[in-house]
Design an enzyme around this catalytic site. Structure first.
Site, PDB file in Angstrom:
ATOM      1  N   CYS A  96       0.843  -1.204   0.000  1.00 12.62           N
ATOM      2  CA  CYS A  96       0.000   0.000   0.000  1.00 12.62           C
ATOM      3  C   CYS A  96       0.880   1.258   0.000  1.00 12.62           C
ATOM      4  CB  CYS A  96      -0.963  -0.055   1.178  1.00 12.62           C
ATOM      5  SG  CYS A  96      -2.314   1.126   1.037  1.00 12.62           S
ATOM      6  N   HIS A 142      -3.504  -5.581   0.853  1.00 14.03           N
ATOM      7  CA  HIS A 142      -2.853  -5.869   2.141  1.00 14.03           C
ATOM      8  C   HIS A 142      -2.849  -7.365   2.462  1.00 14.03           C
ATOM      9  CE1 HIS A 142      -2.448  -1.760   3.790  1.00 14.03           C
ATOM     10  NE2 HIS A 142      -3.501  -1.492   3.045  1.00 14.03           N
ATOM     11  N   GLU A 194      -1.036  -8.828   4.603  1.00 17.62           N
ATOM     12  CA  GLU A 194      -0.843  -9.005   6.056  1.00 17.62           C
ATOM     13  C   GLU A 194      -2.164  -8.871   6.819  1.00 17.62           C
ATOM     14  OE1 GLU A 194      -0.723  -6.237   4.561  1.00 17.62           O
ATOM     15  OE2 GLU A 194      -0.795  -4.507   5.926  1.00 17.62           O
TER      16      GLU A 194
END
Lengths: 231, 103
Positions: free
Chosen positions: A88, A205, A207
């Site tokens: 990002c 994302h 994660e």
């Protein structure tokens, strides 16, 4: 064997804890935060530039963070073959720093896009996608207003010729359609690697999709690829 | 000492969604004769330098290094002396060194 993951913290980073948690608790790696004023990457195997709004996104997203003291070291680290992953805002910092080609523009719809999207794995020949299958579809969230990937025709051609496109926005079934493109990115590009394949930038994302309780665990395979390629 | 006024805009071939949104709002307000809206940003900087060429060189280098992204943006700037008169102009689309002189 475990590697050491360094998560860079810029003023305004806000996904640093997510990356720490995913690499640390989910994948049992050693993780440390690297304050942007540091100049020491000793012992770090992977550098993560996390999501957020470094320097308030002033001027252009990532434009000021790329001149943080630690970025000089990150550029050297990458040039020496070290693994660097920008998620990002981290992707925006990497293009501003010239470690990845192209640029990230305002989303075509002008809106901040915050939702789950599907990504099709375009290449598994990178340390960030090696645990995936080519064509595998991941369900991963996005949260950005400047994620509209742009590159001129020559750059696009070289990205394609060198198999540098890692992920493209797709439908759940893996079809690349205009409707599945959340931000107007050229060719639905969601993530790319550099020519040497040791630097990845992606707007979604992974994660934040690392445990089932978060709604999807398919993003963890991206991080797992990184960990496995260290061994 | 000079004052620099810098304008950074998206390259013409790059979609400016903000400009498009403004354009459609203008249309809704019946400004039918207004179109092709492009937005940009304006940066004012003071330059502590007595030589106009050197001042222009400094501003140009700041533009290429930080203020504009050469992949997507172009820039132009104008330098003003302490009396407020324009003394130099430069556009990233024209090659070479900043033009100085003028009045």
């Amino acid at each position: 064997m475990t590697g050491k993951v360094g998560v860079v913290v810029f003023p305004g980073s806000n996904c640093d804890m997510d990356a720490y948690q995913a690499f640390g608790s989910v994948l049992n790696q050693k993780v440390e935060f690297l304050w942007h004023k540091e100049r020491n990457l000793d012992g770090v195997d992977v550098v993560v530039l996390p999501g957020g709004f470094s320097y308030g996104d002033y001027l252009r997203a990532g434009a000021i963070a790329r001149f943080s003291p630690i970025m000089t070291e990150v550029v050297k680290f990458a040039e020496n073959g070290g693994l660097v992953m920008g998620i990002c805002n981290g992707f925006q910092v990497l293009v501003e720093a010239g470690l990845l080609p192209g640029a990230l523009l305002r989303n075509a719809g002008l809106k901040f896009a915050c939702k789950q999207v599907y990504l099709r794995t375009e290449t598994v020949a990178t340390p960030f996608t090696s645990a995936l299958k080519k064509g595998e579809v991941l369900k991963v969230p996005i949260a950005h207003s400047e994620g509209n990937y742009y590159a001129d025709d020559d750059t696009l051609k070289s990205l394609q010729d060198n198999d540098q496109i890692a992920f493209r926005y797709s439908t759940a079934g893996g079809e690349i359609t205009q409707d599945s493109n959340p931000n107007g990115s050229i060719l639905n590009i969601a993530g790319i690697v550099n020519v040497k394949r040791n630097v990845l930038g992606m707007m979604p994302h992974p994660e934040r999709a690392s445990e089932r309780i978060l709604g999807s665990a398919s993003g963890v395979m991206v991080l797992k690829s990184v960990v496995e390629s260290l061994n | 000492m000079f004052k620099a006024r810098i304008e950074v805009t998206l390259k013409k071939k790059i979609l400016d969604p903000q400009g498009k949104a403004i354009e459609s709002s203008l249309r809704n307000l019946s400004f039918t004769k207004l179109g092709n809206v492009r937005t940009g940003k304006n940066i004012d900087i003071s330059v502590d330098e007595s030589d106009v060429q050197r001042a222009a060189g400094l501003v140009q280098s700041a533009c290429t290094k930080l203020l504009a992204n050469p992949v997507t943006e172009e820039y132009e700037f104008e330098l003003f002396d302490e009396a407020g008169s324009s003394v130099a102009k430069f556009s990233s689309q024209q090659a070479g060194i900043p033009k100085t002189g003028g009045r």
